[in-house]
Scaffold this motif. Sequence first.
Motif, PDB file in Angstrom:
ATOM      1  N   ILE A 126       0.838  -1.205   0.000  1.00 25.38           N
ATOM      2  CA  ILE A 126       0.000   0.000   0.000  1.00 25.38           C
ATOM      3  C   ILE A 126       0.870   1.251   0.000  1.00 25.38           C
ATOM      4  CG2 ILE A 126      -1.528   1.369   1.497  1.00 25.38           C
ATOM      5  CD1 ILE A 126      -3.074  -1.140   2.094  1.00 25.38           C
ATOM      6  N   MET A 127       2.029   1.173   0.651  1.00 25.46           N
ATOM      7  CA  MET A 127       2.926   2.327   0.699  1.00 25.46           C
ATOM      8  C   MET A 127       3.360   2.763  -0.696  1.00 25.46           C
ATOM      9  SD  MET A 127       3.466   3.713   3.606  1.00 25.46           S
ATOM     10  CE  MET A 127       4.937   4.631   3.154  1.00 25.46           C
ATOM     11  N   TYR A 128       3.801   1.794  -1.523  1.00 23.27           N
ATOM     12  CA  TYR A 128       4.344   2.204  -2.820  1.00 23.27           C
ATOM     13  C   TYR A 128       3.339   2.154  -3.968  1.00 23.27           C
ATOM     14  CZ  TYR A 128       5.244  -2.868  -3.449  1.00 23.27           C
ATOM     15  OH  TYR A 128       5.126  -4.235  -3.534  1.00 23.27           O
ATOM     16  N   THR A 129       2.172   1.558  -3.762  1.00 20.66           N
ATOM     17  CA  THR A 129       1.164   1.549  -4.825  1.00 20.66           C
ATOM     18  C   THR A 129       0.085   2.601  -4.621  1.00 20.66           C
ATOM     19  OG1 THR A 129      -0.174  -0.141  -3.705  1.00 20.66           O
ATOM     20  CG2 THR A 129       1.482  -0.916  -5.279  1.00 20.66           C
ATOM     21  N   VAL A 130      -0.156   2.980  -3.370  1.00 25.61           N
ATOM     22  CA  VAL A 130      -1.253   3.900  -3.058  1.00 25.61           C
ATOM     23  C   VAL A 130      -0.735   5.209  -2.469  1.00 25.61           C
ATOM     24  CG1 VAL A 130      -3.375   4.216  -1.724  1.00 25.61           C
ATOM     25  CG2 VAL A 130      -2.821   1.953  -2.649  1.00 25.61           C
ATOM     26  N   VAL A 131       0.088   5.118  -1.435  1.00 27.10           N
ATOM     27  CA  VAL A 131       0.517   6.317  -0.712  1.00 27.10           C
ATOM     28  C   VAL A 131       1.485   7.171  -1.534  1.00 27.10           C
ATOM     29  CG1 VAL A 131       1.684   7.162   1.360  1.00 27.10           C
ATOM     30  CG2 VAL A 131       0.146   5.193   1.510  1.00 27.10           C
ATOM     31  N   THR A 132       2.508   6.532  -2.126  1.00 25.21           N
ATOM     32  CA  THR A 132       3.520   7.287  -2.870  1.00 25.21           C
ATOM     33  C   THR A 132       2.930   8.081  -4.036  1.00 25.21           C
ATOM     34  OG1 THR A 132       5.243   5.710  -2.252  1.00 25.21           O
ATOM     35  CG2 THR A 132       5.695   7.133  -4.135  1.00 25.21           C
ATOM     36  N   PRO A 133       2.090   7.485  -4.909  1.00 23.97           N
ATOM     37  CA  PRO A 133       1.536   8.275  -6.011  1.00 23.97           C
ATOM     38  C   PRO A 133       0.692   9.455  -5.564  1.00 23.97           C
ATOM     39  CG  PRO A 133       1.286   5.942  -6.474  1.00 23.97           C
ATOM     40  CD  PRO A 133       1.738   6.052  -5.043  1.00 23.97           C
ATOM     41  N   VAL A 134       0.025   9.345  -4.402  1.00 29.04           N
ATOM     42  CA  VAL A 134      -0.814  10.453  -3.950  1.00 29.04           C
ATOM     43  C   VAL A 134       0.016  11.535  -3.256  1.00 29.04           C
ATOM     44  CG1 VAL A 134      -1.453   9.688  -1.610  1.00 29.04           C
ATOM     45  CG2 VAL A 134      -3.110  10.932  -2.991  1.00 29.04           C
ATOM     46  N   LEU A 135       1.165  11.162  -2.692  1.00 30.10           N
ATOM     47  CA  LEU A 135       2.015  12.143  -2.015  1.00 30.10           C
ATOM     48  C   LEU A 135       2.928  12.896  -2.979  1.00 30.10           C
ATOM     49  CD1 LEU A 135       3.131  10.398   1.310  1.00 30.10           C
ATOM     50  CD2 LEU A 135       1.397  12.167   0.995  1.00 30.10           C
ATOM     51  N   ASN A 136       3.286  12.267  -4.097  1.00 27.90           N
ATOM     52  CA  ASN A 136       4.208  12.906  -5.042  1.00 27.90           C
ATOM     53  C   ASN A 136       3.759  14.302  -5.479  1.00 27.90           C
ATOM     54  OD1 ASN A 136       5.936  10.772  -4.876  1.00 27.90           O
ATOM     55  ND2 ASN A 136       5.560   9.983  -6.931  1.00 27.90           N
ATOM     56  N   PRO A 137       2.509  14.464  -5.954  1.00 23.91           N
ATOM     57  CA  PRO A 137       2.102  15.816  -6.364  1.00 23.91           C
ATOM     58  C   PRO A 137       2.078  16.806  -5.208  1.00 23.91           C
ATOM     59  CG  PRO A 137       0.225  14.298  -6.421  1.00 23.91           C
ATOM     60  CD  PRO A 137       1.453  13.466  -6.248  1.00 23.91           C
ATOM     61  N   LEU A 138       1.717  16.338  -4.005  1.00 20.97           N
ATOM     62  CA  LEU A 138       1.723  17.240  -2.843  1.00 20.97           C
ATOM     63  C   LEU A 138       3.141  17.692  -2.520  1.00 20.97           C
ATOM     64  CD1 LEU A 138      -0.836  15.390  -0.512  1.00 20.97           C
ATOM     65  CD2 LEU A 138      -1.234  17.417  -1.923  1.00 20.97           C
ATOM     66  N   ILE A 139       4.094  16.753  -2.548  1.00 20.26           N
ATOM     67  CA  ILE A 139       5.485  17.086  -2.232  1.00 20.26           C
ATOM     68  C   ILE A 139       6.048  18.071  -3.244  1.00 20.26           C
ATOM     69  CG2 ILE A 139       7.825  16.146  -2.130  1.00 20.26           C
ATOM     70  CD1 ILE A 139       6.596  13.567  -0.983  1.00 20.26           C
ATOM     71  N   TYR A 140       5.866  17.775  -4.529  1.00 16.15           N
ATOM     72  CA  TYR A 140       6.435  18.637  -5.564  1.00 16.15           C
ATOM     73  C   TYR A 140       5.735  19.981  -5.649  1.00 16.15           C
ATOM     74  CZ  TYR A 140       9.576  15.105  -7.460  1.00 16.15           C
ATOM     75  OH  TYR A 140      10.587  14.201  -7.620  1.00 16.15           O
ATOM     76  N   THR A 141       4.449  20.023  -5.327  1.00 17.10           N
ATOM     77  CA  THR A 141       3.724  21.293  -5.395  1.00 17.10           C
ATOM     78  C   THR A 141       4.048  22.188  -4.211  1.00 17.10           C
ATOM     79  OG1 THR A 141       1.906  20.221  -6.572  1.00 17.10           O
ATOM     80  CG2 THR A 141       1.443  22.346  -5.584  1.00 17.10           C
ATOM     81  N   LEU A 142       4.056  21.611  -3.014  1.00 16.92           N
ATOM     82  CA  LEU A 142       4.254  22.408  -1.802  1.00 16.92           C
ATOM     83  C   LEU A 142       5.688  22.889  -1.653  1.00 16.92           C
ATOM     84  CD1 LEU A 142       2.099  20.357   0.747  1.00 16.92           C
ATOM     85  CD2 LEU A 142       1.487  22.481  -0.430  1.00 16.92           C
ATOM     86  N   ARG A 143       6.664  22.140  -2.184  1.00 15.25           N
ATOM     87  CA  ARG A 143       8.066  22.486  -1.990  1.00 15.25           C
ATOM     88  C   ARG A 143       8.698  23.158  -3.205  1.00 15.25           C
ATOM     89  NH1 ARG A 143      10.666  20.815   2.347  1.00 15.25           N
ATOM     90  NH2 ARG A 143      12.611  21.197   1.234  1.00 15.25           N
ATOM     91  N   ASN A 144       7.969  23.323  -4.279  1.00 12.54           N
ATOM     92  CA  ASN A 144       8.536  23.874  -5.508  1.00 12.54           C
ATOM     93  C   ASN A 144       7.840  25.181  -5.866  1.00 12.54           C
ATOM     94  OD1 ASN A 144       8.993  24.295  -8.434  1.00 12.54           O
ATOM     95  ND2 ASN A 144      10.088  22.345  -8.277  1.00 12.54           N
ATOM     96  N   LYS A 145       8.587  26.283  -5.792  1.00 17.24           N
ATOM     97  CA  LYS A 145       8.003  27.596  -6.040  1.00 17.24           C
ATOM     98  C   LYS A 145       7.569  27.757  -7.490  1.00 17.24           C
ATOM     99  CE  LYS A 145      10.572  29.999  -2.372  1.00 17.24           C
ATOM    100  NZ  LYS A 145      11.537  31.069  -2.067  1.00 17.24           N
ATOM    101  N   GLU A 146       8.324  27.189  -8.428  1.00 15.43           N
ATOM    102  CA  GLU A 146       7.973  27.332  -9.837  1.00 15.43           C
ATOM    103  C   GLU A 146       6.677  26.599 -10.165  1.00 15.43           C
ATOM    104  OE1 GLU A 146      11.551  25.928 -11.704  1.00 15.43           O
ATOM    105  OE2 GLU A 146      12.238  27.963 -12.081  1.00 15.43           O
ATOM    106  N   VAL A 147       6.510  25.399  -9.585  1.00 12.54           N
ATOM    107  CA  VAL A 147       5.272  24.654  -9.812  1.00 12.54           C
ATOM    108  C   VAL A 147       4.093  25.383  -9.167  1.00 12.54           C
ATOM    109  CG1 VAL A 147       4.053  22.485  -9.352  1.00 12.54           C
ATOM    110  CG2 VAL A 147       6.453  22.435 -10.018  1.00 12.54           C
ATOM    111  N   LYS A 148       4.303  25.892  -7.949  1.00  7.27           N
ATOM    112  CA  LYS A 148       3.232  26.646  -7.293  1.00  7.27           C
ATOM    113  C   LYS A 148       2.869  27.887  -8.101  1.00  7.27           C
ATOM    114  CE  LYS A 148       5.109  26.888  -3.133  1.00  7.27           C
ATOM    115  NZ  LYS A 148       5.254  27.206  -1.695  1.00  7.27           N
ATOM    116  N   GLY A 149       3.897  28.574  -8.620  1.00  6.75           N
ATOM    117  CA  GLY A 149       3.635  29.758  -9.438  1.00  6.75           C
ATOM    118  C   GLY A 149       2.875  29.426 -10.701  1.00  6.75           C
ATOM    119  N   ALA A 150       3.245  28.320 -11.352  1.00  2.62           N
ATOM    120  CA  ALA A 150       2.549  27.892 -12.571  1.00  2.62           C
ATOM    121  C   ALA A 150       1.107  27.515 -12.259  1.00  2.62           C
ATOM    122  CB  ALA A 150       3.286  26.710 -13.204  1.00  2.62           C
TER     123      ALA A 150
END
Length: 307
Positions: A275-299
């Motif tokens: 469940i960690m790598y099939t369910v949790v990881t795919p749902v956390l990836n966009p949150l991690i990259y969006t919240l920690r990346n200013k360029e993605v947040k700006g876009a």
Amino acid sequence: MLNTTSVTEFLLLGVTDIQELQPFLFVVFLTIYFISVAGNGVILMIVISDPRLHSPMYFFLGSLSCLDVCYSTVTLPKMLQNFLSTHKAISFLGCISQLHFFHFLGSTEAMLLAVMAFDRFVAICKPLRYTVITSPQLCTQMAITVWTIGFFHALLHSVMTSRLNFCGSNCIHHFFCDVKPLLKLACGNTELNQWLLSTVTGTIAMGPFFLTLLSYFYIITNLSFKTHSCSMLHKALSTCASHFMVVILLYAPVLFTYIHPASGTSMDQDWIIAIMYTVVTPVLNPLIYTLRNKEVKGALVRVIRRL
């Protein structure tokens, strides 16, 4: 690739046999699936639509988001269907197909993360040559290469697993078809399959993982000797933080699952880790990259303003 035994379908026993929990779990995992598809879909959309994100780093980020959407779709829809069904069957061909696409997308994502680490290494350690080294042609070639290797790695497992004889129970103690649960049901000698799982899949997982660690080692070493400003060092490392978090979320459970022999862990332990790598990881990836990346947040803000 066709099985010669009488087994025509398998029963996926899922994460629990408590009927009262099935509706609740259906709502939980449906919500997770929706967030995963929507989140990764949004990242893919803004990477394609925003010219400011047309760089190697975001090309690979878009590829990762596409992979995560497909990766979740391989297992979660069938899991959701089984929550509402009393007959949790999957055909033999459907089982082998699910196994194939699961390993295809999973191994491709593992290698893609190593490619993303290489991209960060070049961007930070060789900034003046970054656009020359990571040309669009090279980025496309690397993406095609990891997808191709992932496909043939999965094909190896799907062919070898389909050639096994299944003469006993057809109940899979898991929520999707994977090599380890199927090996427990197989009759006869499965040593070659176990060796392939531990060695080939282990190499597919460990190789990119060590290359990723090596890239970060060179990045930290290079910055330590060349950068005397703590603020510049912190800024450079912060660009890698999101990627490193994703690496840990994916590799830790995968390495634990596939480096161990098929009989080394309990089925309950296997599906919890899965469940960690099939369910949790795919749902956390966009949150991690969006919240920690200013360029993605700006876009993302620019896209919202245009709506």
